[in-house]
Design an enzyme around this catalytic site. Structure first.
Site, PDB file in Angstrom:
ATOM      1  N   ASN A  33       0.826  -1.203   0.000  1.00 14.49           N
ATOM      2  CA  ASN A  33       0.000   0.000   0.000  1.00 14.49           C
ATOM      3  C   ASN A  33       0.862   1.256   0.000  1.00 14.49           C
ATOM      4  O   ASN A  33       1.946   1.302   0.599  1.00 14.49           O
ATOM      5  CB  ASN A  33      -1.003   0.001   1.166  1.00 14.49           C
ATOM      6  CG  ASN A  33      -0.374  -0.217   2.530  1.00 14.49           C
ATOM      7  OD1 ASN A  33       0.634  -0.902   2.664  1.00 14.49           O
ATOM      8  ND2 ASN A  33      -0.976   0.367   3.541  1.00 14.49           N
ATOM      9  N   ILE A  34       0.369   2.253  -0.711  1.00 15.60           N
ATOM     10  CA  ILE A  34       1.085   3.523  -0.872  1.00 15.60           C
ATOM     11  C   ILE A  34       0.116   4.639  -0.491  1.00 15.60           C
ATOM     12  O   ILE A  34      -0.948   4.777  -1.093  1.00 15.60           O
ATOM     13  CB  ILE A  34       1.549   3.710  -2.325  1.00 15.60           C
ATOM     14  CG1 ILE A  34       2.468   2.553  -2.740  1.00 15.60           C
ATOM     15  CG2 ILE A  34       2.252   5.065  -2.500  1.00 15.60           C
ATOM     16  CD1 ILE A  34       2.719   2.455  -4.246  1.00 15.60           C
ATOM     17  N   GLU A  35       0.489   5.393   0.543  1.00 19.20           N
ATOM     18  CA  GLU A  35      -0.399   6.450   1.031  1.00 19.20           C
ATOM     19  C   GLU A  35       0.138   7.828   0.666  1.00 19.20           C
ATOM     20  O   GLU A  35       1.317   7.978   0.344  1.00 19.20           O
ATOM     21  CB  GLU A  35      -0.535   6.324   2.556  1.00 19.20           C
ATOM     22  CG  GLU A  35      -1.157   4.990   2.960  1.00 19.20           C
ATOM     23  CD  GLU A  35      -1.312   4.816   4.448  1.00 19.20           C
ATOM     24  OE1 GLU A  35      -0.737   5.614   5.226  1.00 19.20           O
ATOM     25  OE2 GLU A  35      -2.014   3.862   4.839  1.00 19.20           O
ATOM     26  N   CYS A  85      -4.065   0.621  -2.541  1.00 20.08           N
ATOM     27  CA  CYS A  85      -3.954  -0.609  -1.752  1.00 20.08           C
ATOM     28  C   CYS A  85      -2.902  -1.540  -2.353  1.00 20.08           C
ATOM     29  O   CYS A  85      -2.604  -1.481  -3.555  1.00 20.08           O
ATOM     30  CB  CYS A  85      -5.285  -1.356  -1.745  1.00 20.08           C
ATOM     31  SG  CYS A  85      -6.581  -0.546  -0.827  1.00 20.08           S
ATOM     32  N   CYS A 130     -10.710  -3.030  -4.369  1.00 27.32           N
ATOM     33  CA  CYS A 130      -9.744  -4.021  -4.878  1.00 27.32           C
ATOM     34  C   CYS A 130     -10.466  -5.256  -5.417  1.00 27.32           C
ATOM     35  O   CYS A 130     -10.065  -5.825  -6.431  1.00 27.32           O
ATOM     36  CB  CYS A 130      -8.752  -4.409  -3.791  1.00 27.32           C
ATOM     37  SG  CYS A 130      -7.587  -3.079  -3.444  1.00 27.32           S
ATOM     38  N   CYS A 133     -10.252  -4.738   0.237  1.00 28.91           N
ATOM     39  CA  CYS A 133     -11.365  -3.783   0.282  1.00 28.91           C
ATOM     40  C   CYS A 133     -12.246  -3.973  -0.962  1.00 28.91           C
ATOM     41  O   CYS A 133     -11.868  -4.660  -1.919  1.00 28.91           O
ATOM     42  CB  CYS A 133     -10.839  -2.348   0.364  1.00 28.91           C
ATOM     43  SG  CYS A 133     -10.246  -1.705  -1.207  1.00 28.91           S
ATOM     44  N   GLU A 190      -3.129  -4.671  -3.040  1.00 26.34           N
ATOM     45  CA  GLU A 190      -3.659  -5.579  -4.064  1.00 26.34           C
ATOM     46  C   GLU A 190      -3.649  -4.912  -5.438  1.00 26.34           C
ATOM     47  O   GLU A 190      -3.286  -5.525  -6.440  1.00 26.34           O
ATOM     48  CB  GLU A 190      -5.103  -5.985  -3.725  1.00 26.34           C
ATOM     49  CG  GLU A 190      -5.254  -6.751  -2.429  1.00 26.34           C
ATOM     50  CD  GLU A 190      -5.475  -5.866  -1.212  1.00 26.34           C
ATOM     51  OE1 GLU A 190      -4.923  -4.741  -1.157  1.00 26.34           O
ATOM     52  OE2 GLU A 190      -6.204  -6.292  -0.318  1.00 26.34           O
TER      53      GLU A 190
END
Ligand code: THU
Length: 140
Positions: A45-47, A56, A98, A95, A58
């Protein structure tokens, strides 16, 4: 699905999880997706500081594979944990976004989603289990 591939996917997802960029939620997720021709793509995941622009694990894994030309997949493993945790104590289900993104490229009846805490503790669902009565290109 062969145990050997289940192990490989879980270990790849765990590896990838350690590299997650998630300074805001402090929750790391790792995913590893298996293409039809047995290649594994990892994602985390990359925020962003503007919180809604997160990707996310996935979708990172899926889109990396699609970028490389893969359009058919067999399975994905997903793991997640809080930064303060040493181990993967909970399963980390994908989620809704995804699940729908996977639906674009994966057969809901055969594509496997592996939720893992370790190589010995995991649950396997089909995409259809987690996204029943889904909408896809055949509905258009
Ligand atoms: N996250 C994933 O990477 N995959 C999921 O399926 C659930 C949530 C990430 C998004 C965000 O960076 C963090 O977990 C907390 O929601």
């Amino acid at each position: 699905m062969e145990k050997d591939y289940i192990n490989k996917l879980i270990l790849s997802a765990m590896d990838s999880c350690e590299k997650a960029y998630s300074p805001y939620s402090k929750f790391k997720v790792g995913a590893a997706i298996l293409t039809d021709d047995f290649k594994i793509y990892e994602g985390f995941n990359i925020e962003c500081a503007a919180y809604s622009i997160c990707n996310c694990a996935e979708r990172t894994a899926l889109f990396r594979a699609v970028y490389d030309g893969h359009k058919h997949f067999k399975a994905i493993a997903v793991v997640g944990k809080r930064d303060i945790d040493d181990s993967f104590s909970e399963y980390c289900p994908p989620c809704g976004m995804c699940r729908q993104a996977l639906r674009e490229f994966c057969n809901p009846k055969t594509f496997k989603i592996i939720l893992a805490k370790s190589v010995d503790d995991y649950k396997i669902y089909t995409l259809e289990d987690l996204l029943p009565e889904s909408f896809g290109s055949d509905n258009l």
